[in-house]
Write an enzyme that holds these catalytic residues in place. Structure first.
Site, PDB file in Angstrom:
ATOM      1  N   LYS A  22      31.811  48.089  64.979  1.00  0.00           N
ATOM      2  CA  LYS A  22      32.297  46.405  65.000  1.00  0.00           C
ATOM      3  C   LYS A  22      33.118  45.751  64.334  1.00  0.00           C
ATOM      4  CE  LYS A  22      28.960  43.871  63.896  1.00  0.00           C
ATOM      5  NZ  LYS A  22      28.911  42.200  62.804  1.00  0.00           N
ATOM      6  N   ARG A 121      27.871  32.604  51.847  1.00  0.00           N
ATOM      7  CA  ARG A 121      28.903  33.564  52.174  1.00  0.00           C
ATOM      8  C   ARG A 121      29.867  32.270  52.165  1.00  0.00           C
ATOM      9  NH1 ARG A 121      27.335  37.253  57.708  1.00  0.00           N
ATOM     10  NH2 ARG A 121      28.818  38.204  56.930  1.00  0.00           N
ATOM     11  N   ARG A 402      24.439  41.035  68.639  1.00  0.00           N
ATOM     12  CA  ARG A 402      25.720  40.725  68.541  1.00  0.00           C
ATOM     13  C   ARG A 402      26.310  42.154  67.880  1.00  0.00           C
ATOM     14  NH1 ARG A 402      25.866  36.622  63.689  1.00  0.00           N
ATOM     15  NH2 ARG A 402      28.216  37.083  64.666  1.00  0.00           N
TER      16      ARG A 402
HETATM   17  C1  EPZ Z   1      31.664  42.158  56.130  1.00  0.00           C
HETATM   18  O1  EPZ Z   1      31.414  40.696  56.129  1.00  0.00           O
HETATM   19  C2  EPZ Z   1      30.499  42.243  56.695  1.00  0.00           C
HETATM   20  N1  EPZ Z   1      31.048  41.770  58.314  1.00  0.00           N
HETATM   21  C3  EPZ Z   1      29.184  42.152  56.736  1.00  0.00           C
HETATM   22  O2  EPZ Z   1      28.286  43.100  58.018  1.00  0.00           O
HETATM   23  C4  EPZ Z   1      29.385  43.016  55.700  1.00  0.00           C
HETATM   24  O3  EPZ Z   1      27.686  43.132  55.189  1.00  0.00           O
HETATM   25  C5  EPZ Z   1      30.140  42.564  54.227  1.00  0.00           C
HETATM   26  O4  EPZ Z   1      31.781  42.967  54.899  1.00  0.00           O
HETATM   27  C6  EPZ Z   1      29.923  43.041  53.241  1.00  0.00           C
HETATM   28  O5  EPZ Z   1      29.960  44.612  53.532  1.00  0.00           O
HETATM   29  C7  EPZ Z   1      31.654  42.101  58.701  1.00  0.00           C
HETATM   30  O6  EPZ Z   1      33.124  42.911  58.752  1.00  0.00           O
HETATM   31  C8  EPZ Z   1      32.472  41.529  60.326  1.00  0.00           C
HETATM   32  P1  EPZ Z   1      32.189  40.082  52.556  1.00  0.00           P
HETATM   33  P2  EPZ Z   1      32.312  39.555  55.385  1.00  0.00           P
HETATM   34  O7  EPZ Z   1      33.809  39.447  52.362  1.00  0.00           O
HETATM   35  O8  EPZ Z   1      33.142  40.545  54.676  1.00  0.00           O
HETATM   36  C9  EPZ Z   1      30.619  37.471  48.779  1.00  0.00           C
HETATM   37  C10 EPZ Z   1      26.625  42.910  59.092  1.00  0.00           C
HETATM   38  O9  EPZ Z   1      26.067  42.932  59.711  1.00  0.00           O
HETATM   39  N2  EPZ Z   1      32.075  36.445  48.927  1.00  0.00           N
HETATM   40  O10 EPZ Z   1      32.727  41.376  51.669  1.00  0.00           O
HETATM   41  O11 EPZ Z   1      31.939  38.089  55.165  1.00  0.00           O
HETATM   42  C11 EPZ Z   1      29.851  36.949  49.320  1.00  0.00           C
HETATM   43  O12 EPZ Z   1      29.166  35.903  49.803  1.00  0.00           O
HETATM   44  C12 EPZ Z   1      27.769  41.957  58.468  1.00  0.00           C
HETATM   45  O13 EPZ Z   1      27.196  43.985  60.162  1.00  0.00           O
HETATM   46  C13 EPZ Z   1      32.350  35.558  47.945  1.00  0.00           C
HETATM   47  O14 EPZ Z   1      31.653  35.376  46.466  1.00  0.00           O
HETATM   48  O15 EPZ Z   1      31.379  40.087  53.580  1.00  0.00           O
HETATM   49  C14 EPZ Z   1      29.121  38.194  49.070  1.00  0.00           C
HETATM   50  O16 EPZ Z   1      28.554  38.507  48.508  1.00  0.00           O
HETATM   51  C15 EPZ Z   1      26.845  40.516  57.776  1.00  0.00           C
HETATM   52  N3  EPZ Z   1      33.850  34.137  47.943  1.00  0.00           N
HETATM   53  C16 EPZ Z   1      30.629  39.727  48.695  1.00  0.00           C
HETATM   54  O17 EPZ Z   1      31.140  38.542  48.800  1.00  0.00           O
HETATM   55  C17 EPZ Z   1      34.399  34.387  49.968  1.00  0.00           C
HETATM   56  O18 EPZ Z   1      35.772  34.514  50.002  1.00  0.00           O
HETATM   57  C18 EPZ Z   1      31.104  40.642  49.945  1.00  0.00           C
HETATM   58  O19 EPZ Z   1      31.178  39.754  51.453  1.00  0.00           O
HETATM   59  C19 EPZ Z   1      33.720  35.963  50.349  1.00  0.00           C
HETATM   60  C20 EPZ Z   1      32.959  36.588  50.282  1.00  0.00           C
END
Ligand code: EPZ
Length: 450
Positions: A22, A121, A402
């Site tokens: 996904k 997030r 989902r």
């Molecule tokens: C991806 O989300 C995945 N979703 C998430 O999986 C996964 O938990 C996450 O990566 C971490 O591996 C998809 O791929 C659709 P990030 P994403 O940006 O891209 C912080 C699941 O269950 N951050 O890598 O949204 C954020 O808060 C889902 O399948 C900022 O601070 O995650 C987090 O602490 C849930 N500022 C860290 O970075 C930003 O602009 C990593 O988030 C963006 C993120």
């Protein structure tokens, strides 16, 4: 609303075919908007987030058809430059449309996705990345309005307070692929899903160096083509079935997996006491090790190649029934422990301490009615219920829908006693055995006196 009705205690046995990923597929679907001509994706899982992304593409006037795991996306009539709140709120990955919209349409307005059940997030890193490429932005009434007069390659630093961001790296990568000149992304996320997007873009005609590392150098090109592409297996679904096998003391063969994308999870499971045998390049046999005790663990999640945060709730469920004291720290989502409170309702002994969960393993869990707060929490509670004594109900499984394709059917095919029903079954806790309450009272009185 539907729920799973589960009777625990059956070891899972047999073979399960893991679906396409996904989290890899969602950005690939948006990258298809960058191509001149249709893109064909294979091994696409049919699940709710993928359907939501198809609706979003439809909103952008882009046709996507999914049949038997094959998706065709034709961006020829892509002509919309905003995404409403209703779409962003449903799925945070809708943010992946922002990069292609700003790149192809030169302007875009998207509603900010906000927080969610796994914690804060933000999207600041996405916005920082686009600003570096020359995009001007204002935030108004919950929306980000963005425009530019031509994307320009630049140095982009994507280090956030919780490490690199998968979503921001993918978004900036898509925009930089068609920007003028060279971009260098520092502190890029290295997750297999990011690597796959980069590889897809290269197949479409992009010029990207450093794929798999935390520095990506992108030389912008004038145009990209549509391509045919096979989506990688879902490493989180594979981890879910691996845990399902060992938590039920089963013996499951996972096929269509890529073990190279899940080495940290496999390491953790082996440390715990699992026996994991590679059967060819894309299959893993997973069971408890013979004469090997289940061991508590002290682990922490981290950016790839660390243990994925998405497997944390699953591993926590396993450790809840592992004698001894375990510690699980989540460095990505420091508050992602809603599942633990529900596990405690089944008899687990967990306590959250800052960004960690302390788990005092019990010998078995008791079936109960529990509620999924998000996708992986729902999967973790389902696994706990499969291992628990008696019957459980896992409610709010729309979260599970989902991200898992036919989850209950795959589990049932392995022998699990799981049925999907409407959420109106009798609460298993309503069958009260008053004599056991009396006995428990007597025991606790004796304990108190002692
Ligand atoms: C991806 O989300 C995945 N979703 C998430 O999986 C996964 O938990 C996450 O990566 C971490 O591996 C998809 O791929 C659709 P990030 P994403 O940006 O891209 C912080 C699941 O269950 N951050 O890598 O949204 C954020 O808060 C889902 O399948 C900022 O601070 O995650 C987090 O602490 C849930 N500022 C860290 O970075 C930003 O602009 C990593 O988030 C963006 C993120």
């Amino acid at each position: 609303m539907d729920m799973y009705s589960i009777v625990g205690g059956t070891p899972l046995r047999g073979t399960v075919k893991i679906s396409g990923s996904k989290n890899a597929c969602l950005p690939l679907m948006c990258a298809a908007l960058l191509g001149e001509g249709p893109t064909v994706l294979e091994n696409v899982p049919d699940l709710r987030d993928i359907r939501s992304m198809m609706l979003l593409l439809e909103h952008l006037n882009v046709r996507a058809i999914l049949k038997n795991g094959r998706m065709i996306i034709d961006p020829v009539s892509f002509d919309t430059d905003w995404v409403p709140y209703d779409m962003m709120r449903r799925m945070r990955a809708s943010m992946y449309a922002f990069g292609p919209m700003i790149t192809m349409r030169r302007r875009a307005a998207v509603s900010k996705p906000g927080g969610c059940n796994i914690g804060n997030r933000p999207i600041d890193l996405h916005l920082r990345g686009f600003r570096s490429l020359g995009v001007q932005m204002v935030e108004r009434q919950g929306y980000v309005h963005a425009r530019h007069e031509g994307l320009k390659g630049a140095e982009v630093n994507l280090l956030g307070s919780n490490g690199p961001s998968v979503g921001a790296t993918c978004n900036v990568l898509m925009a930089a692929a068609l920007a003028k000149g060279r971009s260098v992304i520092q502190h890029a996320a290295r997750e297999p899903e990011v690597q796959e997007l980069a590889n897809l873009l290269v197949a479409m005609g992009a010029r990207i160096d450093g794929i798999g590392s935390s520095t990506l150098a992108i030389d912008g090109v004038e145009r990209l083509n549509g391509v045919k592409w096979r989506v990688q297996p879902d490493r989180i679904e594979a981890a879910t079935f691996a845990v399902a096998s060992v938590i039920t003391d089963g013996d499951v063969l996972l096929t269509n997996v890529d073990p190279t994308t899940m080495t940290a999870t496999l390491w953790a499971l082996r440390e715990w006491g699992a026996e994991i045998d590679h059967q060819g390049e894309d299959a893993l046999r997973v069971r408890r090790g013979k004469d090997c005790p289940m061991r508590p663990l002290e682990i922490e999640t981290g950016p790839y190649p660390g243990i994925a945060t998405d497997t944390q709730p699953l591993i926590s469920a396993l450790l809840a029934v592992t004698p001894g004291v375990s510690k699980v720290r989540d460095t990505i989502y420091r508050d992602r422990f809603m599942h633990a409170l529900e596990l405690n309702r089944m008899g687990a002994k967990t306590t959250q301490e800052d960004d960690s969960l302390s788990i005092n393993g019990v010998s078995s869990l008791e079936g109960a009615a529990v509620m999924a707060s998000d996708l992986r929490a729902g999967a973790a509670l389902t696994l706990a219920a499969l291992a628990a004594e008696g019957s459980s109900q896992v409610r709010r499984i729309y979260h599970v829908d989902r991200g898992y394709e036919r989850f209950d059917q795959k589990l049932a095919a392995l022998g699990a006693r799981i049925v999907r029903t409407a959420e109106e079954f009798q609460d298993p806790g309503a069958e009260i055995d008053w004599s056991s309450v009396e006995q428990a009272e007597q025991v606790s009185e004796v304990e108190t006196r002692a």
